[in-house]
Scaffold this motif. Structure first.
Motif, PDB file in Angstrom:
ATOM      1  N   LEU A  38      14.543  43.794  41.934  1.00 57.79           N
ATOM      2  CA  LEU A  38      15.610  43.771  40.984  1.00 57.79           C
ATOM      3  C   LEU A  38      16.768  43.117  41.603  1.00 57.79           C
ATOM      4  O   LEU A  38      16.947  42.885  43.136  1.00 57.79           O
ATOM      5  N   THR A  39      17.624  42.128  41.275  1.00 60.99           N
ATOM      6  CA  THR A  39      18.665  41.450  41.797  1.00 60.99           C
ATOM      7  C   THR A  39      19.975  41.525  40.857  1.00 60.99           C
ATOM      8  O   THR A  39      19.740  41.633  39.403  1.00 60.99           O
ATOM      9  N   GLY A  40      21.032  41.031  41.329  1.00 62.79           N
ATOM     10  CA  GLY A  40      22.240  41.223  40.688  1.00 62.79           C
ATOM     11  C   GLY A  40      23.348  40.382  41.326  1.00 62.79           C
ATOM     12  O   GLY A  40      23.411  40.136  42.470  1.00 62.79           O
ATOM     13  N   TYR A  41      24.231  39.983  40.446  1.00 61.91           N
ATOM     14  CA  TYR A  41      25.451  39.389  41.030  1.00 61.91           C
ATOM     15  C   TYR A  41      26.681  40.169  41.195  1.00 61.91           C
ATOM     16  O   TYR A  41      27.035  40.742  39.911  1.00 61.91           O
ATOM     17  N   GLY A  42      27.368  40.500  42.065  1.00 60.60           N
ATOM     18  CA  GLY A  42      28.398  41.319  42.007  1.00 60.60           C
ATOM     19  C   GLY A  42      29.785  40.982  42.721  1.00 60.60           C
ATOM     20  O   GLY A  42      29.831  39.835  43.537  1.00 60.60           O
ATOM     21  N   LEU A  43      30.798  41.811  42.827  1.00 58.47           N
ATOM     22  CA  LEU A  43      31.971  41.585  43.746  1.00 58.47           C
ATOM     23  C   LEU A  43      32.168  42.877  44.414  1.00 58.47           C
ATOM     24  O   LEU A  43      31.994  44.008  44.490  1.00 58.47           O
ATOM     25  N   VAL A  44      32.571  42.529  45.923  1.00 60.61           N
ATOM     26  CA  VAL A  44      32.800  43.478  46.879  1.00 60.61           C
ATOM     27  C   VAL A  44      34.307  43.359  47.115  1.00 60.61           C
ATOM     28  O   VAL A  44      34.880  42.157  47.371  1.00 60.61           O
ATOM     29  N   PRO A  96      35.074  28.603  43.765  1.00 57.80           N
ATOM     30  CA  PRO A  96      36.079  28.886  42.625  1.00 57.80           C
ATOM     31  C   PRO A  96      35.171  29.924  41.908  1.00 57.80           C
ATOM     32  O   PRO A  96      35.833  30.665  40.987  1.00 57.80           O
ATOM     33  N   PHE A  97      33.848  30.197  42.077  1.00 56.99           N
ATOM     34  CA  PHE A  97      33.242  31.298  41.114  1.00 56.99           C
ATOM     35  C   PHE A  97      33.819  32.450  41.590  1.00 56.99           C
ATOM     36  O   PHE A  97      33.595  33.670  40.894  1.00 56.99           O
ATOM     37  N   THR A  98      34.374  32.846  42.675  1.00 54.22           N
ATOM     38  CA  THR A  98      34.985  34.208  43.125  1.00 54.22           C
ATOM     39  C   THR A  98      36.339  34.434  42.207  1.00 54.22           C
ATOM     40  O   THR A  98      36.305  35.743  41.554  1.00 54.22           O
ATOM     41  N   THR A  99      37.186  33.233  42.068  1.00 52.18           N
ATOM     42  CA  THR A  99      38.122  33.656  41.045  1.00 52.18           C
ATOM     43  C   THR A  99      37.603  33.653  39.550  1.00 52.18           C
ATOM     44  O   THR A  99      38.098  34.605  38.997  1.00 52.18           O
ATOM     45  N   GLN A 100      36.646  33.044  39.277  1.00 51.80           N
ATOM     46  CA  GLN A 100      36.053  33.100  37.773  1.00 51.80           C
ATOM     47  C   GLN A 100      35.488  34.526  37.709  1.00 51.80           C
ATOM     48  O   GLN A 100      35.639  35.254  36.627  1.00 51.80           O
ATOM     49  N   ALA A 101      34.774  35.056  38.627  1.00 53.82           N
ATOM     50  CA  ALA A 101      33.971  36.555  38.471  1.00 53.82           C
ATOM     51  C   ALA A 101      35.042  37.387  38.436  1.00 53.82           C
ATOM     52  O   ALA A 101      35.036  38.291  37.562  1.00 53.82           O
ATOM     53  N   MET A 102      35.957  37.452  39.366  1.00 50.00           N
ATOM     54  CA  MET A 102      37.292  38.402  39.256  1.00 50.00           C
ATOM     55  C   MET A 102      38.137  38.093  37.989  1.00 50.00           C
ATOM     56  O   MET A 102      38.401  39.415  37.428  1.00 50.00           O
ATOM     57  N   SER A 103      38.364  37.209  37.251  1.00 49.26           N
ATOM     58  CA  SER A 103      38.929  36.981  35.893  1.00 49.26           C
ATOM     59  C   SER A 103      38.122  37.603  35.081  1.00 49.26           C
ATOM     60  O   SER A 103      38.693  38.301  33.894  1.00 49.26           O
ATOM     61  N   ASN A 104      36.638  37.263  34.881  1.00 50.25           N
ATOM     62  CA  ASN A 104      35.755  37.960  34.013  1.00 50.25           C
ATOM     63  C   ASN A 104      35.670  39.549  34.317  1.00 50.25           C
ATOM     64  O   ASN A 104      35.864  40.181  33.091  1.00 50.25           O
ATOM     65  N   LEU A 106      31.278  47.827  46.785  1.00 51.69           N
ATOM     66  CA  LEU A 106      30.743  47.025  45.725  1.00 51.69           C
ATOM     67  C   LEU A 106      31.019  47.731  44.268  1.00 51.69           C
ATOM     68  O   LEU A 106      30.928  49.136  44.161  1.00 51.69           O
ATOM     69  N   ILE A 107      31.667  46.911  43.334  1.00 50.65           N
ATOM     70  CA  ILE A 107      31.980  47.574  42.135  1.00 50.65           C
ATOM     71  C   ILE A 107      30.740  47.431  41.235  1.00 50.65           C
ATOM     72  O   ILE A 107      29.593  46.762  41.546  1.00 50.65           O
ATOM     73  N   ALA A 108      30.607  47.883  40.076  1.00 56.59           N
ATOM     74  CA  ALA A 108      29.611  48.119  39.278  1.00 56.59           C
ATOM     75  C   ALA A 108      28.752  46.988  38.963  1.00 56.59           C
ATOM     76  O   ALA A 108      29.518  45.951  38.295  1.00 56.59           O
ATOM     77  N   THR A 109      27.549  46.750  39.576  1.00 54.36           N
ATOM     78  CA  THR A 109      26.669  45.779  39.260  1.00 54.36           C
ATOM     79  C   THR A 109      25.624  46.010  38.503  1.00 54.36           C
ATOM     80  O   THR A 109      24.757  46.736  39.048  1.00 54.36           O
TER      81      THR A 109
END
Length: 382
Positions: free
Chosen positions: A52-58, A72-80, A139-142
């Protein structure tokens, strides 16, 4: 016979090889066949784990997160994520976010066979940006997805990072790795993966290694215990076994089946060479035919000496620095060593040890002996 010209090593290098050769000879002496359980040489097909794999934010990092100007994808992921929480930011404000305490990560996990919803599994978290450290992060819900794109688990929790580091005044000290961590029991299974364990009136055992002799012995051991015709070796890798159809009876049948013992067959002669590290491993079935090896030495020495040309006084010239190179080539005659036939691994190691070569030189020597037909083993380079 075939002669092979290879550079020898110094006496000190040859002496370092002596204990290694003695250790190989002691550890790899031919051993008699031993009894193993079927569960140690084979597994039931269909009973397997899934990746299993996933993309998340710490979040919660102490200023060691991603540099959002370069990621820039860090900012986009946080905005989403904020948008999912009901917080909408104007595009111009979202592009100016400086998230020093946030890092984007890839979360991986292994979903074991028969895992049911509600059970927990361990997850690994690895930074995919330029975060300096994930220590102290959460790690937030991923969602974790399988190869089919479906969500099978949900990961969240505090990271355990087995490292430490400090920096000041341009100096930096770091122990272990800070850009990867682990969350024990950090994911909860949300969906079970169906297995074909109870399908049909038979099960299939898959051997860990392809070997016709082992497949036949597994089938013979099952037939001797359960009766003729219960098991049949389909090829060198799979054995088909008739099994009860009721789930409870099939589980008990497999549990008893895995405990049956078989006599393992002697392994095929093989020499494994690691070309990157120079490691050479031989098993007890390796034998050596008579051969002759020429082992010589060729050394090339290149030295450079700076030469400075100073202009005369009041000539308004410039100082010029040039390089003077001195090249020396020295070649020593090689001695031809006669190696007799060696029927045992200890004799093979002893014969190769007389060459005084390190494992790096031994790579080419073994390949040349194999090409000459004197090495009775399969040569595998990894």
């Amino acid at each position: 016979m075939k002669a092979v010209l290879r550079p020898p090593l110094s006496w000190h290098a040859a002496r370092r090889w002596v204990p290694l050769a003695a250790l190989l000879a002691a550890l790899c002496t031919a051993l008699p066949a031993q009894a193993l359980r079927i569960k140690e040489v084979a597994a039931v097909q269909g009973v397997r784990s899934n990746q299993l794999t996933g993309y998340g934010l710490v979040v919660g990092l102490d200023g060691t997160g991603d540099q959002t100007t370069q990621m820039p994808f860090t900012t986009q992921a946080m905005s989403n994520y904020l948008q999912q929480m009901g917080i909408s930011l104007p595009p111009e404000m979202a592009s100016r976010l400086q998230l020093k305490n946030v890092a984007t990560v890839i979360v991986t996990a292994q979903l074991p066979a028969f895992a049911q919803p509600g059970q927990t599994i361990d997850v690994n978290v690895s930074s995919m940006g330029n975060s300096k450290s994930l220590k102290g992060g959460t790690l937030i819900a991923t969602p974790l997805r399988g190869a089919d794109g479906e969500i099978y688990a949900l990961a969240q929790g505090n990271l355990v990072v087995g490292g430490a580091g400090a920096s000041a005044g341009g100096s930096k000290v770091q122990i272990n790795h800070l850009s990867a961590g682990r969350i024990p029991q950090g994911a909860q299974v949300e969906r079970a993966v169906p297995t074909p364990l109870h399908d049909g009136d038979s099960i299939t055992l898959g051997l860990n290694a392809s070997d016709f002799q082992t497949a036949r012995r597994v089938a013979q051991a099952i037939n001797a215990r359960l009766g003729a015709g219960q098991a049949m070796a389909l090829d060198g890798r799979t054995v088909q076994v008739r099994a009860p159809t009721l789930p409870g009876a099939r589980v008990n049948f497999i549990a008893d089946l895995e405990e049956l013992q078989i006599e393992t067959a002697a392994p095929s002669a093989k020499v494994v060479i690691n070309a990157r590290t120079g490691s050479v491993v031989l098993n007890q079935a390796v034998t050596l035919g008579p051969c002759a090896i020429a082992h010589g030495n060729l050394s090339i020495t290149i030295s450079s000496t700076p030469v400075i040309s100073q202009p005369g006084a009041f000539s308004q010239g410039q100082t010029v620095v040039a390089q003077k190179s001195d090249i020396q080539i020295r070649q020593e005659p090689g001695n031809i060593l006669q190696i007799p036939a060696s029927p045992q691994l200890a004799d093979v190691v002893r014969a190769l040890n007389t060459l005084g070569a390190t494992p790096q030189d031994l790579l080419a020597i073994l390949q040349a002996i194999k090409a000459a037909g004197a090495l009775n083993a399969e040569l595998e380079v990894i």
